[in-house]
Design a protein around this motif. Structure first.
Motif: not given
Ligand code: TYM
Length: 334
Positions: A4-7, A32, A35-38, A78, A142-143
């Motif tokens: 997963r993309k990062i937040i 979010l 969907e994301y790795n936050a 998270n 972070t993305d």
């Protein structure tokens, strides 16, 4: 391997949270999170850029964690943590402060605004604060950074610093993108709709707090500045009404056109009554969950403890790379 993309995002535990913080930031974090790795941080180190009573800061930090959870941010999926628990933030901030230019920091509008308020004793931390914010973000590769509109300029700076570092020392940081919501990115003051709603405003009628009780919300909306035109229209000629419509739309999910249609010919009284209802119902579950969470300090402690461990491991990895690239001799252990 987590694909997963990062937040990364954070909020200062510097006071009570307003609906601006909620609609501009926290609510989108919840959207979010699937969907994301936050990484959602309580940025206590940012909070001391202006003087804070220690006991107050401690209290607000825990309350902010409870607020994150009460909004629906899931601690299982998270990473929730307190900035000062992961020392890599301060360490990377130092290295990056040697890459950021005075001229860049001088252009930051938030610094200009905040320093105007307190001209005699402005800390150098307030000036270099955007560098610490860049460190927060860049440590996690972070993305995406979900924030309100007022943080856009700080994020641009983080992107510039990341690219500068990458160009000088080879690819090290991901260059992050902002995520700014279409509606709710800039909730304005209820008293001066030309300025941002802010928790540090002296006039408490200018903001609605996430934990305000229904009767308080009712009073504040009743007193909210409108105009003499008497039409519920989304227009720059009617900044007060425009802001209230944004709040209505954000809480109810109804779009602006349908709100205009609904209140055609009905004046401000009915609109304000309904708006109060929409806000009260939107915040009610948050307040209830918050009250319950605050009774369970052990649970909260466990979350920020685990969060710090997880964040630390990722942050250290980036910091190690950075130290190596700038020429620091790696520490040897015996
Ligand atoms: P802070 O603590 O002032 O605000 C937290 C978040 O709330 C948003 N916000 C608003 N959004 C819409 N309307 C408003 N009236 C409003 N007021 C506040 C802010 O845009 C923000 O998203 N520097 C940051 C904290 C920070 C950070 C970071 C953020 C530190 N490190 C790394 C992202 C990534 C700040 O002071 O936000």
């Amino acid at each position: 391997m987590d694909e997963r993309k990062i937040i990364f995002s954070g909020i200062q535990p510097s006071g009570e949270m307003t609906i601006g913080n909620y609609l501009g930031a926290m609510r989108n974090w919840v959207k979010l999170q699937e969907e994301y790795n936050a990484y959602y941080c309580i940025v206590d180190m940012h909070a001391i850029t202006v003087p804070k009573e220690p006991a107050y800061l401690r209290k607000k930090s825990i309350e902010l964690l409870a607020t994150y959870l009460a909004c629906g941010i899931d601690p299982e999926i998270n990473t929730l943590f307190i900035q000062s628990h992961v020392s890599a933030h301060a360490e990377l901030a130092w290295v990056l402060s040697c890459m950021a230019y005075m001229g860049e920091l001088n252009r930051m509008t938030q610094f200009k605004d905040k320093s105007k308020k307190n001209e005699t004793s402005i800390s150098s931390g307030l000036f270099t604060y955007p560098v610490l914010m860049a460190a927060d973000i860049l440590l996690y590769q972070t993305d995406l950074v979900p924030v309100g509109d007022d943080q856009k300029q700080h994020l641009e700076l983080a992107r510039d610093i990341a690219s500068r570092f990458n160009n000088k020392y080879s690819e090290t940081f991901k260059v992050p993108d902002p995520y700014i919501p279409k509606v709710g990115a800039r909730i304005m003051s209820l008293q001066e709709p030309g300025s941002k709603m802010s928790k540090s405003d002296e006039n408490e009628n200018s903001y609605i707090l996430m934990l305000d009780k229904p009767d308080v919300i009712k009073r504040k909306i009743k007193r909210a500045v409108t105009d003499s035109l008497g039409t519920v229209k989304y227009s720059d000629e009617q900044l007060g009404i425009k802001n209230l419509m944004t709040i209505y739309s954000s809480f109810s999910g109804e779009n602006i056109e349908s709100i205009e249609q609904k209140y055609e010919g009905s004046g401000y009284g009915q609109f304000k009554n309904d708006l109060t209802e929409v806000i009260v119902e939107g915040l009610r579950p948050i307040r209830e969950k918050f009250d319950n969470l605050m009774k369970n300090k052990d649970y909260l402690e466990n979350i920020y403890m685990l969060g710090a461990n997880k964040a630390e491991a990722v942050a250290r990895k980036t910091l190690r790379k950075v130290y190596k690239k700038v020429g620091f001799i790696p520490r040897k252990f015996k």
